[in-house]
Scaffold this motif. Sequence first.
Motif, PDB file in Angstrom:
ATOM      1  N   ASP B 200     -65.636  19.821  29.865  1.00  0.00           N
ATOM      2  CA  ASP B 200     -65.364  20.067  31.283  1.00  0.00           C
ATOM      3  C   ASP B 200     -63.912  19.716  31.602  1.00  0.00           C
ATOM      4  O   ASP B 200     -63.311  20.297  32.504  1.00  0.00           O
ATOM      5  CB  ASP B 200     -66.261  19.183  32.160  1.00  0.00           C
ATOM      6  N   TYR B 201     -63.408  18.719  30.899  1.00  0.00           N
ATOM      7  CA  TYR B 201     -62.036  18.257  31.123  1.00  0.00           C
ATOM      8  C   TYR B 201     -61.358  18.138  29.761  1.00  0.00           C
ATOM      9  O   TYR B 201     -62.018  17.869  28.756  1.00  0.00           O
ATOM     10  CB  TYR B 201     -62.012  16.868  31.787  1.00  0.00           C
ATOM     11  N   ILE B 202     -60.060  18.321  29.771  1.00  0.00           N
ATOM     12  CA  ILE B 202     -59.296  18.177  28.529  1.00  0.00           C
ATOM     13  C   ILE B 202     -58.157  17.187  28.773  1.00  0.00           C
ATOM     14  O   ILE B 202     -57.449  17.278  29.777  1.00  0.00           O
ATOM     15  CB  ILE B 202     -58.675  19.525  28.073  1.00  0.00           C
ATOM     16  N   THR B 203     -58.017  16.244  27.837  1.00  0.00           N
ATOM     17  CA  THR B 203     -56.877  15.324  27.897  1.00  0.00           C
ATOM     18  C   THR B 203     -56.038  15.530  26.643  1.00  0.00           C
ATOM     19  O   THR B 203     -56.560  15.491  25.533  1.00  0.00           O
ATOM     20  CB  THR B 203     -57.370  13.859  27.972  1.00  0.00           C
ATOM     21  N   PHE B 204     -54.758  15.790  26.850  1.00  0.00           N
ATOM     22  CA  PHE B 204     -53.841  15.960  25.725  1.00  0.00           C
ATOM     23  C   PHE B 204     -53.093  14.646  25.508  1.00  0.00           C
ATOM     24  O   PHE B 204     -52.575  14.062  26.459  1.00  0.00           O
ATOM     25  CB  PHE B 204     -52.822  17.069  26.015  1.00  0.00           C
ATOM     26  N   ILE B 205     -53.042  14.227  24.255  1.00  0.00           N
ATOM     27  CA  ILE B 205     -52.312  12.994  23.926  1.00  0.00           C
ATOM     28  C   ILE B 205     -51.290  13.313  22.843  1.00  0.00           C
ATOM     29  O   ILE B 205     -51.569  14.098  21.925  1.00  0.00           O
ATOM     30  CB  ILE B 205     -53.304  11.874  23.502  1.00  0.00           C
ATOM     31  N   ASP B 206     -50.129  12.723  22.976  1.00  0.00           N
ATOM     32  CA  ASP B 206     -49.093  12.935  21.964  1.00  0.00           C
ATOM     33  C   ASP B 206     -48.231  11.685  21.850  1.00  0.00           C
ATOM     34  O   ASP B 206     -47.800  11.120  22.860  1.00  0.00           O
ATOM     35  CB  ASP B 206     -48.222  14.144  22.350  1.00  0.00           C
ATOM     36  N   GLU B 207     -48.021  11.250  20.616  1.00  0.00           N
ATOM     37  CA  GLU B 207     -47.217  10.053  20.333  1.00  0.00           C
ATOM     38  C   GLU B 207     -47.617   8.866  21.209  1.00  0.00           C
ATOM     39  O   GLU B 207     -46.776   8.167  21.764  1.00  0.00           O
ATOM     40  CB  GLU B 207     -45.728  10.367  20.466  1.00  0.00           C
ATOM     41  N   GLY B 208     -48.914   8.683  21.345  1.00  0.00           N
ATOM     42  CA  GLY B 208     -49.430   7.525  22.066  1.00  0.00           C
ATOM     43  C   GLY B 208     -49.363   7.615  23.580  1.00  0.00           C
ATOM     44  O   GLY B 208     -49.565   6.616  24.278  1.00  0.00           O
ATOM     45  N   LYS B 209     -49.042   8.796  24.101  1.00  0.00           N
ATOM     46  CA  LYS B 209     -48.959   8.960  25.566  1.00  0.00           C
ATOM     47  C   LYS B 209     -49.852  10.101  26.015  1.00  0.00           C
ATOM     48  O   LYS B 209     -49.959  11.110  25.310  1.00  0.00           O
ATOM     49  CB  LYS B 209     -47.525   9.290  25.983  1.00  0.00           C
ATOM     50  N   ILE B 210     -50.435   9.950  27.175  1.00  0.00           N
ATOM     51  CA  ILE B 210     -51.201  11.061  27.745  1.00  0.00           C
ATOM     52  C   ILE B 210     -50.200  12.052  28.341  1.00  0.00           C
ATOM     53  O   ILE B 210     -49.383  11.694  29.194  1.00  0.00           O
ATOM     54  CB  ILE B 210     -52.169  10.564  28.852  1.00  0.00           C
ATOM     55  N   ILE B 211     -50.287  13.281  27.858  1.00  0.00           N
ATOM     56  CA  ILE B 211     -49.352  14.303  28.330  1.00  0.00           C
ATOM     57  C   ILE B 211     -49.949  15.055  29.517  1.00  0.00           C
ATOM     58  O   ILE B 211     -49.258  15.409  30.468  1.00  0.00           O
ATOM     59  CB  ILE B 211     -49.036  15.318  27.198  1.00  0.00           C
ATOM     60  N   LEU B 212     -51.247  15.288  29.426  1.00  0.00           N
ATOM     61  CA  LEU B 212     -51.867  16.118  30.459  1.00  0.00           C
ATOM     62  C   LEU B 212     -53.372  15.870  30.480  1.00  0.00           C
ATOM     63  O   LEU B 212     -54.009  15.794  29.426  1.00  0.00           O
ATOM     64  CB  LEU B 212     -51.597  17.593  30.117  1.00  0.00           C
ATOM     65  N   THR B 213     -53.931  15.724  31.653  1.00  0.00           N
ATOM     66  CA  THR B 213     -55.386  15.701  31.807  1.00  0.00           C
ATOM     67  C   THR B 213     -55.725  16.742  32.862  1.00  0.00           C
ATOM     68  O   THR B 213     -55.153  16.722  33.949  1.00  0.00           O
ATOM     69  CB  THR B 213     -55.893  14.324  32.280  1.00  0.00           C
ATOM     70  N   GLU B 214     -56.614  17.627  32.516  1.00  0.00           N
ATOM     71  CA  GLU B 214     -56.884  18.726  33.442  1.00  0.00           C
ATOM     72  C   GLU B 214     -58.312  19.244  33.257  1.00  0.00           C
ATOM     73  O   GLU B 214     -58.904  19.095  32.175  1.00  0.00           O
ATOM     74  CB  GLU B 214     -55.868  19.848  33.165  1.00  0.00           C
ATOM     75  N   ASN B 215     -58.814  19.830  34.308  1.00  0.00           N
ATOM     76  CA  ASN B 215     -60.092  20.521  34.236  1.00  0.00           C
ATOM     77  C   ASN B 215     -59.949  21.697  33.267  1.00  0.00           C
ATOM     78  O   ASN B 215     -58.966  22.420  33.314  1.00  0.00           O
ATOM     79  CB  ASN B 215     -60.406  21.027  35.655  1.00  0.00           C
ATOM     80  N   LYS B 216     -60.930  21.873  32.377  1.00  0.00           N
ATOM     81  CA  LYS B 216     -60.794  22.925  31.352  1.00  0.00           C
ATOM     82  C   LYS B 216     -60.656  24.321  31.978  1.00  0.00           C
ATOM     83  O   LYS B 216     -59.834  25.135  31.535  1.00  0.00           O
ATOM     84  CB  LYS B 216     -62.004  22.908  30.421  1.00  0.00           C
ATOM     85  N   ASP B 217     -61.444  24.574  33.023  1.00  0.00           N
ATOM     86  CA  ASP B 217     -61.392  25.905  33.641  1.00  0.00           C
ATOM     87  C   ASP B 217     -60.010  26.175  34.238  1.00  0.00           C
ATOM     88  O   ASP B 217     -59.513  27.306  34.194  1.00  0.00           O
ATOM     89  CB  ASP B 217     -62.481  26.028  34.720  1.00  0.00           C
ATOM     90  N   THR B 218     -59.419  25.133  34.805  1.00  0.00           N
ATOM     91  CA  THR B 218     -58.061  25.290  35.346  1.00  0.00           C
ATOM     92  C   THR B 218     -57.100  25.655  34.218  1.00  0.00           C
ATOM     93  O   THR B 218     -56.249  26.540  34.370  1.00  0.00           O
ATOM     94  CB  THR B 218     -57.608  23.975  36.030  1.00  0.00           C
ATOM     95  N   LEU B 219     -57.242  24.966  33.098  1.00  0.00           N
ATOM     96  CA  LEU B 219     -56.347  25.235  31.958  1.00  0.00           C
ATOM     97  C   LEU B 219     -56.493  26.676  31.486  1.00  0.00           C
ATOM     98  O   LEU B 219     -55.504  27.363  31.226  1.00  0.00           O
ATOM     99  CB  LEU B 219     -56.678  24.300  30.791  1.00  0.00           C
ATOM    100  N   ILE B 220     -57.739  27.104  31.382  1.00  0.00           N
ATOM    101  CA  ILE B 220     -57.986  28.432  30.809  1.00  0.00           C
ATOM    102  C   ILE B 220     -57.695  29.559  31.811  1.00  0.00           C
ATOM    103  O   ILE B 220     -57.111  30.573  31.448  1.00  0.00           O
ATOM    104  CB  ILE B 220     -59.427  28.514  30.268  1.00  0.00           C
TER     105      ILE B 220
END
Lengths: 212, 287
Positions: B200-220
């Motif tokens: 339902d939600y996606i959180t992107f993490i990179d190099e130990g930091k949260i880059i983006l957290t968003e509702n999956k439908d919004t992303l798609i």
Amino acid sequence: MFGLIRNNFYAVGSSLKWMVGSYLVIIVLSIISNMVFPAQRGLLLGAMGGIFGGICGLSSAISKDVKCKWNTYEIILPIRRSDVIKARYITILMYALISMFCVTTIVGVWNLLGSEIVAEEIGNIYTFGFMLMLVVPTSTFLLALKFGFDKNELFLMFTLGFSIVLYFSTFISGGKMQYDKTALNIGVCIISILVFVAAYCISIYVNNRKEF
Amino acid sequence: MEYTLEVNNLCKSYKKSTFKLDDISFVIPKGGVMGFVGKNGAGKSTVIRSILNIINKDSGEIKIFGKEMLDADKKMRNDIGVVFDFPTFYNELTAQQLDKVLADIYDYWNHDKFIELLLKYDLDIHKKINKYSSGMLLKLSLCVAMSHGAKFLILDEATSGLDPVVREEVLDAFLEFVEDENNTILMSSHISSDLEKIADYITFIDEGKIILTENKDTLIYEYGVAKIKQEDFDKLQATEYIASRIRGLHIEVLVMNKYEFSKCHPTLLVDNAMLDDILRLISKEER
């Protein structure tokens, strides 16, 4: 915690079978050796062999837990971290009891065969076995817990050597001071229990802070 | 809104490594499925290990079911099912022995459900675990995680070792699990198609930091990727896109709202953004 003890026993199960099997072989061999050596000498060798085998089996079984990463999984189970250590030490105690039972069986067999058994020699075997069973697996486990289970064999050799040196030096120095051997045996047993309790407390402390 | 997991300002560093978790914050609402996406070494497993108290955090707050999990919280651990990407059971045991062990540990161990799942995934109950393949071990872990009445599943690359057919079955099982609105999933995965199916939600993490957290439908449905030429890119304002990346003769641009972007730049073509595209574009290395 009962589940952890059960798991530990499944873990040491095959080494336990090997230990009991080796005691059976030892009984047969010591009966044969009785024809060559004096009775208590054969018994001593046999019992020592069994105890060493048991300790090595137990120590390697403990390290298998880590190789399987079961020790990481234990952290997420609905149990306290101290219960993990408690279960390990209970397993070691039960293993020691089974080992002592096997030695007693050997003594009983010898007794039935009508061999000459010197009480003092038996006392020494029990004390030495008791010490090894309490000190070696607990100290090996503690060192491995703190410094890494990949060095388990090294720690086993170290604690085994340390225990043997401690035992014989106690008897040699005690003998020079003309202490009664029974008193020395009791002293060794008390030291072993103290090491066991100390290793348990330190293991809990280390495990509570350990990252897996 | 009630949250199953709240991670606030989580920081963790290591003495012998430059890697660190830097101010990680995200939440998972009760009944939701959170997909946790990142490159290898991005910090996904470190976050999961911090949540489970396997490693000690330096600072921050992690609340599960509204409270911090302490060593004494047996009840809370009963409600959490975990699947790691590595085998975790003592491998001399059989599944039958494992059943007995776990029945003595979990308060609500469901023997029948465990056996039913073992049969469903074709796992031999009498076979020693060390004879299982890596896929079978993962399936066994899933069977365990779903057999003790857990309300929160934490899955660390749980589907990565499975073949597509079994993966489909497992994903269906997860969807069935979250049909109960009290149940929640945190799932880290490299396989974005799995997350696209169930998260339902996606959180992107990179190099130990949260880059983006968003509702999956919004992303798609709202995020988009435009492939544009350098001269068009030069005309864009920095606020019009989230990330960009040179690819051959074109520049890929990640935009937050593809419809608005198309309105402003009708001559530029904007495609739907897949999770892999987003990850690639927002990863620091690629920016």
